[in-house]
Design an enzyme around this catalytic site. Structure first.
Site, PDB file in Angstrom:
ATOM      1  N   ASP A   7       1.822  -0.991   1.030  1.00 13.06           N
ATOM      2  CA  ASP A   7       2.953  -0.859   1.939  1.00 13.06           C
ATOM      3  C   ASP A   7       4.171  -1.375   1.174  1.00 13.06           C
ATOM      4  O   ASP A   7       4.379  -2.583   1.087  1.00 13.06           O
ATOM      5  CB  ASP A   7       2.713  -1.688   3.206  1.00 13.06           C
ATOM      6  N   GLU A  68       2.525   4.136   1.201  1.00 18.74           N
ATOM      7  CA  GLU A  68       3.274   4.647   2.348  1.00 18.74           C
ATOM      8  C   GLU A  68       4.422   5.506   1.854  1.00 18.74           C
ATOM      9  O   GLU A  68       5.173   5.116   0.962  1.00 18.74           O
ATOM     10  CB  GLU A  68       3.816   3.500   3.197  1.00 18.74           C
ATOM     11  N   ASP A 141       2.834  -6.483   6.965  1.00 18.16           N
ATOM     12  CA  ASP A 141       2.804  -5.697   5.720  1.00 18.16           C
ATOM     13  C   ASP A 141       1.385  -5.614   5.168  1.00 18.16           C
ATOM     14  O   ASP A 141       0.970  -4.582   4.637  1.00 18.16           O
ATOM     15  CB  ASP A 141       3.725  -6.322   4.670  1.00 18.16           C
TER      16      ASP A 141
END
Length: 189
Positions: A7, A68, A141
């Site tokens: 992430d 991501e 996160d």
């Protein structure tokens, strides 16, 4: 399959690794956050993130990396930092000869919770349930990185096949040689 989910972010870059079996059951391998100081230059922050991701790649030897996909936000500086961190993650995976994939936040949320607009708590709760964790993974996160890894393992096979098909025979041979070298290193430990 061992999947590293990332992430991306300049301040906090979530990293999570899961092992997922063919029956879709998953086991937590590693979870953490690479942090960089907000008062450092962008170059220094990216170097810190790169060093943290390198350590995770070397210690845990994932087979694939899912990052991501950066999407447009109203805050341009945030999106730029996120895109730069994502680029670093993709570069390191490519240097390691690992296939990569990107998934949008809504794809990840839909894969994990069944709802593409789920909130952070819903994602954390489902990640904890899937991985049979006693506590919710924190910060968000870290949970998002694990969710990315799970999403990819559950939905990513077509993306991997497409990526492999796009390789030239020489690139495929190089990737297979790199994988054999990594496997020998893992066996020697």
């Amino acid at each position: 399959m061992r999947v590293l989910g990332i992430d991306p972010g300049l301040t906090r870059c979530g990293v999570g690794i899961v092992d997922v079996r063919r029956d879709r059951t998953a086991t937590l391998v590693h979870v953490g956050v690479v942090r960089s100081p907000v008062d450092a230059s962008v170059a220094e922050r990216l170097a810190i993130i790169a060093a943290g991701i390198r350590v995770v790649l070397e210690e845990h030897r994932p087979e694939v990396v899912a990052v991501e996909r950066v999407f447009a936000q109203q805050n341009r500086s945030t999106v730029m930092g996120t895109a730069q961190a994502a680029g670093v993650a993709l570069l390191l995976a490519a240097e390691a000869g690992l296939p990569t994939a990107t998934h949008t936040p809504s794809e990840v949320k839909a894969a994990i919770t069944g709802y593409g607009s789920a909130d952070k708590l819903q994602v954390q709760t489902m990640v904890a349930r899937v991985l049979r964790l006693e506590e919710l993974p924190r910060p968000a996160d870290a949970a998002d990185a694990l969710a990315l890894a799970l999403c990819h393992a559950w939905r990513g096979a077509p993306a991997e096949a497409a990526a492999d098909a796009a390789l030239t025979p020489a690139q495929r041979a190089w990737a297979e040689a790199e994988k054999r070298t990594r496997n020998r290193g893992a066996l020697a430990r």
